[in-house]
Design an enzyme around this catalytic site. Sequence first.
Site, mmCIF file in Angstrom:
data_model
loop_
_atom_site.group_PDB
_atom_site.id
_atom_site.type_symbol
_atom_site.label_atom_id
_atom_site.label_comp_id
_atom_site.label_asym_id
_atom_site.label_seq_id
_atom_site.Cartn_x
_atom_site.Cartn_y
_atom_site.Cartn_z
ATOM 1 N N SER A 61 32.913 40.644 40.480
ATOM 2 C CA SER A 61 31.963 40.056 39.537
ATOM 3 C C SER A 61 30.533 40.118 40.081
ATOM 4 O O SER A 61 30.308 40.285 41.273
ATOM 5 C CB SER A 61 32.327 38.603 39.260
ATOM 6 O OG SER A 61 33.693 38.489 38.958
HETATM 7 N N1 SAH Z 1 37.429 37.221 41.628
HETATM 8 C C1 SAH Z 1 37.401 38.648 41.875
HETATM 9 C C2 SAH Z 1 37.151 39.484 40.633
HETATM 10 C C3 SAH Z 1 38.236 39.328 39.635
HETATM 11 S S1 SAH Z 1 38.512 40.708 38.564
HETATM 12 C C4 SAH Z 1 36.438 39.008 42.974
HETATM 13 O O1 SAH Z 1 35.765 38.114 43.522
HETATM 14 O O2 SAH Z 1 36.353 40.188 43.340
HETATM 15 C C5 SAH Z 1 39.920 40.020 37.735
HETATM 16 C C6 SAH Z 1 41.213 40.113 38.506
HETATM 17 O O3 SAH Z 1 42.194 39.386 37.769
HETATM 18 C C7 SAH Z 1 41.738 41.523 38.660
HETATM 19 O O4 SAH Z 1 41.891 41.852 40.002
HETATM 20 C C8 SAH Z 1 43.099 41.489 37.939
HETATM 21 O O5 SAH Z 1 44.097 42.251 38.575
HETATM 22 C C9 SAH Z 1 43.433 40.005 37.985
HETATM 23 N N2 SAH Z 1 44.384 39.539 36.983
HETATM 24 C C10 SAH Z 1 44.442 39.809 35.654
HETATM 25 N N3 SAH Z 1 45.487 39.167 35.074
HETATM 26 C C11 SAH Z 1 46.107 38.466 36.069
HETATM 27 C C12 SAH Z 1 47.237 37.601 36.121
HETATM 28 N N4 SAH Z 1 47.973 37.307 35.053
HETATM 29 N N5 SAH Z 1 47.576 37.068 37.308
HETATM 30 C C13 SAH Z 1 46.867 37.327 38.424
HETATM 31 N N6 SAH Z 1 45.781 38.146 38.441
HETATM 32 C C14 SAH Z 1 45.408 38.702 37.281
#
Ligand code: SAH
Length: 213
Positions: A61
């Site tokens: 992000s």
């Molecule tokens: N917080 C992260 C960015 C998140 S991007 C950072 O600091 O880099 C969103 C993430 O959510 C992705 O890696 C994706 O794989 C994950 N995601 C999506 N659906 C999910 C679920 N049901 N359970 C766990 N992770 C999930």
Amino acid sequence: MSWDGEQKMRFIFALRSAGVTDGRVLEAMEAVDRGKFLRGIFAERAYEDMPLPIACGQTISQPSIVALMTQALDVRPRDKVLEIGTGSGYQAAVLSQMARRVYTIDRHRQLVRSAQGTFDLEGYHNITALCADGSRGLPEQAPFDRILVTAAAEDPPGPLLAQLREGGIMVVPVGQSDAVQSLIKVTKTGSGLEYEELRAVRFVPLLEGLGQE
Ligand code: SAH
């Protein structure tokens, strides 16, 4: 290589300009080097206020959004925090500076492994990264003082609301996955849930089940 004073100054200035005023959040953002959570050519752009690609087709992000979400979460030193969506691990590292313990879950095993490697290497010892479907939360460690969801859900997931302690706060982007979503702050009080809409955001979708990698 670490970031230098000039890069830090510009980085913090961008956060302040975006409305980050909480000194504890600014300190945490200054303590965590975002460059350590990016690979290859993107690491060079780590200190720009932009989202960037990471493995498994996901994104790290934008720093100002990480900081504003952390500010809205109002993390205290004794808190046990759950993050859904480990991604690069950057947001979890920021939370780890302000909380007692952070659990972070991603559905991609490769991302969890890589983030855990960075936590070990950089000395973030109060974070546990797990591969699972985060929409179910982490019942064995519940209740949590704070829950941060960093992927967009159509509604705040019920199991996560159930795993929030009374007096606890959850911050979650809500809305259709391919549109602009609303960042929502949910507070659990003795008499129920209070919702506050914070701002428009754009996140990758919260998907069910485990990822391919
Ligand atoms: N917080 C992260 C960015 C998140 S991007 C950072 O600091 O880099 C969103 C993430 O959510 C992705 O890696 C994706 O794989 C994950 N995601 C999506 N659906 C999910 C679920 N049901 N359970 C766990 N992770 C999930």
